[in-house]
Design a protein around this motif. Sequence first.
Motif, PDB file in Angstrom:
ATOM      1  N   VAL A  58      -3.565  43.938  56.100  1.00 36.69           N
ATOM      2  CA  VAL A  58      -2.679  44.054  54.940  1.00 36.69           C
ATOM      3  C   VAL A  58      -3.476  44.527  53.728  1.00 36.69           C
ATOM      4  CG1 VAL A  58      -1.122  42.805  53.405  1.00 36.69           C
ATOM      5  CG2 VAL A  58      -1.190  42.235  55.828  1.00 36.69           C
ATOM      6  N   ALA A  59      -4.702  44.014  53.579  1.00 41.21           N
ATOM      7  CA  ALA A  59      -5.540  44.418  52.456  1.00 41.21           C
ATOM      8  C   ALA A  59      -5.867  45.914  52.536  1.00 41.21           C
ATOM      9  CB  ALA A  59      -6.830  43.599  52.443  1.00 41.21           C
ATOM     10  N   GLU A  60      -6.162  46.396  53.730  1.00 39.60           N
ATOM     11  CA  GLU A  60      -6.472  47.815  53.905  1.00 39.60           C
ATOM     12  C   GLU A  60      -5.244  48.679  53.612  1.00 39.60           C
ATOM     13  OE1 GLU A  60      -7.920  47.739  57.866  1.00 39.60           O
ATOM     14  OE2 GLU A  60      -9.974  47.179  57.292  1.00 39.60           O
ATOM     15  N   TYR A  61      -4.065  48.194  54.003  1.00 37.53           N
ATOM     16  CA  TYR A  61      -2.830  48.927  53.700  1.00 37.53           C
ATOM     17  C   TYR A  61      -2.605  48.963  52.193  1.00 37.53           C
ATOM     18  CZ  TYR A  61       2.184  49.782  53.193  1.00 37.53           C
ATOM     19  OH  TYR A  61       3.400  50.279  52.795  1.00 37.53           O
ATOM     20  N   PHE A  62      -2.867  47.846  51.526  1.00 37.14           N
ATOM     21  CA  PHE A  62      -2.704  47.770  50.064  1.00 37.14           C
ATOM     22  C   PHE A  62      -3.612  48.809  49.389  1.00 37.14           C
ATOM     23  CE2 PHE A  62      -2.894  46.164  45.798  1.00 37.14           C
ATOM     24  CZ  PHE A  62      -1.698  45.477  45.595  1.00 37.14           C
ATOM     25  N   VAL A  63      -4.858  48.894  49.857  1.00 35.76           N
ATOM     26  CA  VAL A  63      -5.800  49.866  49.311  1.00 35.76           C
ATOM     27  C   VAL A  63      -5.272  51.282  49.486  1.00 35.76           C
ATOM     28  CG1 VAL A  63      -8.084  50.903  49.659  1.00 35.76           C
ATOM     29  CG2 VAL A  63      -7.851  48.417  49.563  1.00 35.76           C
ATOM     30  N   MET A  65       6.902  49.115  48.446  1.00 34.50           N
ATOM     31  CA  MET A  65       6.286  47.929  47.858  1.00 34.50           C
ATOM     32  C   MET A  65       5.193  47.408  48.791  1.00 34.50           C
ATOM     33  SD  MET A  65       6.249  45.431  45.503  1.00 34.50           S
ATOM     34  CE  MET A  65       7.840  45.336  44.671  1.00 34.50           C
ATOM     35  N   ALA A  66       3.995  47.256  48.270  1.00 30.27           N
ATOM     36  CA  ALA A  66       2.896  46.664  49.024  1.00 30.27           C
ATOM     37  C   ALA A  66       2.624  45.283  48.435  1.00 30.27           C
ATOM     38  CB  ALA A  66       1.658  47.538  48.925  1.00 30.27           C
ATOM     39  N   GLU A  67       2.381  44.310  49.310  1.00 29.96           N
ATOM     40  CA  GLU A  67       2.170  42.940  48.838  1.00 29.96           C
ATOM     41  C   GLU A  67       1.193  42.227  49.747  1.00 29.96           C
ATOM     42  OE1 GLU A  67       5.130  39.598  47.171  1.00 29.96           O
ATOM     43  OE2 GLU A  67       5.383  39.964  49.315  1.00 29.96           O
ATOM     44  N   ILE A  68       0.300  41.455  49.142  1.00 26.41           N
ATOM     45  CA  ILE A  68      -0.597  40.602  49.910  1.00 26.41           C
ATOM     46  C   ILE A  68      -0.614  39.228  49.248  1.00 26.41           C
ATOM     47  CG2 ILE A  68      -2.609  41.524  48.656  1.00 26.41           C
ATOM     48  CD1 ILE A  68      -4.226  40.894  51.241  1.00 26.41           C
ATOM     49  N   ILE A  69      -0.304  38.211  50.036  1.00 26.18           N
ATOM     50  CA  ILE A  69      -0.223  36.833  49.547  1.00 26.18           C
ATOM     51  C   ILE A  69      -1.344  36.017  50.182  1.00 26.18           C
ATOM     52  CG2 ILE A  69       1.218  34.771  49.393  1.00 26.18           C
ATOM     53  CD1 ILE A  69       3.664  36.586  49.743  1.00 26.18           C
ATOM     54  N   GLN A  70      -2.178  35.429  49.340  1.00 24.74           N
ATOM     55  CA  GLN A  70      -3.303  34.617  49.794  1.00 24.74           C
ATOM     56  C   GLN A  70      -3.359  33.318  49.001  1.00 24.74           C
ATOM     57  OE1 GLN A  70      -6.004  36.204  52.404  1.00 24.74           O
ATOM     58  NE2 GLN A  70      -3.807  36.233  52.621  1.00 24.74           N
ATOM     59  N   ARG A  71      -4.138  32.370  49.491  1.00 26.52           N
ATOM     60  CA  ARG A  71      -4.309  31.141  48.723  1.00 26.52           C
ATOM     61  C   ARG A  71      -4.972  31.429  47.372  1.00 26.52           C
ATOM     62  NH1 ARG A  71      -7.303  27.455  53.120  1.00 26.52           N
ATOM     63  NH2 ARG A  71      -8.253  29.490  53.503  1.00 26.52           N
ATOM     64  N   GLY A 114     -12.827  39.015  53.663  1.00 23.70           N
ATOM     65  CA  GLY A 114     -13.297  40.022  52.731  1.00 23.70           C
ATOM     66  C   GLY A 114     -12.756  39.811  51.335  1.00 23.70           C
ATOM     67  N   ARG A 115     -12.935  40.831  50.511  1.00 24.25           N
ATOM     68  CA  ARG A 115     -12.486  40.778  49.124  1.00 24.25           C
ATOM     69  C   ARG A 115     -11.808  42.090  48.765  1.00 24.25           C
ATOM     70  NH1 ARG A 115     -18.060  39.159  46.280  1.00 24.25           N
ATOM     71  NH2 ARG A 115     -18.661  40.955  47.538  1.00 24.25           N
ATOM     72  N   LEU A 116     -10.672  41.965  48.108  1.00 21.10           N
ATOM     73  CA  LEU A 116      -9.949  43.106  47.575  1.00 21.10           C
ATOM     74  C   LEU A 116     -10.357  43.233  46.112  1.00 21.10           C
ATOM     75  CD1 LEU A 116      -7.777  45.132  48.518  1.00 21.10           C
ATOM     76  CD2 LEU A 116      -6.051  43.540  47.686  1.00 21.10           C
ATOM     77  N   ARG A 117     -10.857  44.416  45.739  1.00 23.79           N
ATOM     78  CA  ARG A 117     -11.384  44.579  44.380  1.00 23.79           C
ATOM     79  C   ARG A 117     -10.713  45.766  43.693  1.00 23.79           C
ATOM     80  NH1 ARG A 117     -16.239  42.721  42.205  1.00 23.79           N
ATOM     81  NH2 ARG A 117     -17.043  42.276  44.297  1.00 23.79           N
ATOM     82  N   SER A 159     -10.907  48.926  46.351  1.00 23.98           N
ATOM     83  CA  SER A 159     -11.645  48.884  47.608  1.00 23.98           C
ATOM     84  C   SER A 159     -11.440  47.547  48.301  1.00 23.98           C
ATOM     85  CB  SER A 159     -13.143  49.105  47.362  1.00 23.98           C
ATOM     86  OG  SER A 159     -13.668  48.079  46.531  1.00 23.98           O
ATOM     87  N   PHE A 160     -11.660  47.546  49.611  1.00 26.06           N
ATOM     88  CA  PHE A 160     -11.667  46.304  50.382  1.00 26.06           C
ATOM     89  C   PHE A 160     -13.071  46.131  50.939  1.00 26.06           C
ATOM     90  CE2 PHE A 160     -11.128  44.086  54.548  1.00 26.06           C
ATOM     91  CZ  PHE A 160     -10.857  42.837  54.014  1.00 26.06           C
ATOM     92  N   GLU A 161     -13.679  44.980  50.660  1.00 25.70           N
ATOM     93  CA  GLU A 161     -15.045  44.704  51.079  1.00 25.70           C
ATOM     94  C   GLU A 161     -15.006  43.646  52.185  1.00 25.70           C
ATOM     95  OE1 GLU A 161     -16.625  43.300  47.415  1.00 25.70           O
ATOM     96  OE2 GLU A 161     -16.335  45.207  46.369  1.00 25.70           O
TER      97      GLU A 161
END
Length: 296
Positions: free
Chosen positions: A94-99, A1-7, A55-58, A47-49
Amino acid sequence: MAEIIQRDGTWTFDGDTVRIVPGGKAHPVRQELGETAVPLQAVAGISFEPDRKGGRLRLRLRGGACPVLRAADGRLKDGADPYLLTVEKDRTGVAEYFVDEVRNALLIEQVPDGPVDRFLLPGPSLPVSGGGGDGTASFDGESVRLTWNWKAEESKTAGGPSTFPLSRIAGVRWMPSIGLENGYLRFEPVEGPVSAPPKYDTYALDLWGISKKEYTAVLVAAAVLMRLPGARAALDALEAAPALVKTADPVPAAAPPAGDHDTLLRRLRELGELHRAGVLTDEEFSTAKQAVLRSM
């Protein structure tokens, strides 16, 4: 399970589905759309920008998979895009791992990135409403209702709210306000297009771009679009078995090279199955997977 929690929201991935929950202060389009479950078969890429603030996860979907993106036709601002997540600086790892997790799953499952011939996501829940400018549009699955406010032209308000069944709609088009040009949500009657400008057309909302809320008109357009003739059968199949939806004639994936590459792909698939079955821990799965990917 991959998870990223942001505002800005929360994204999770369980190997089969990317689940997106918008944050409390997200754009009105994302809030109104609510939680979205994106099957892996609908994903074309991710992708992660990075930028100086994080950055932005898209998430990039296959063409035609999402009714909201189809209705928007590339006109959604980044803030309104349901498949974009703003990432804070301390969560870039975490974002890069999610990608990596999503990309590996796409590789293992050999998901093509080409367009599909039917919607793979259910779109906005019904009833749905949205808009602004000179009125509000609502749709309950059977009829569209346009309710005018005090700013609407007399040619619209004189007849009261405009209500018409889905059977009288041949098409729908959403255009946001751009610069000094007003936008609109316009329904095309089966009798043919109306020549009057949107501000006088009783089949249209005139959108001025004064508030973000006006963007929610795209959700009404999406809900109607996916229930027009031609999309109805696909919607019935989607609602009956959302976890099993596949494209009728998927674009074939390129055949992997023979030999060791085939063996490594099979090994990745086996590792994924063992991980989902609980035989391998997250750490064991990650270590083994990275070793196989390095070999590739």
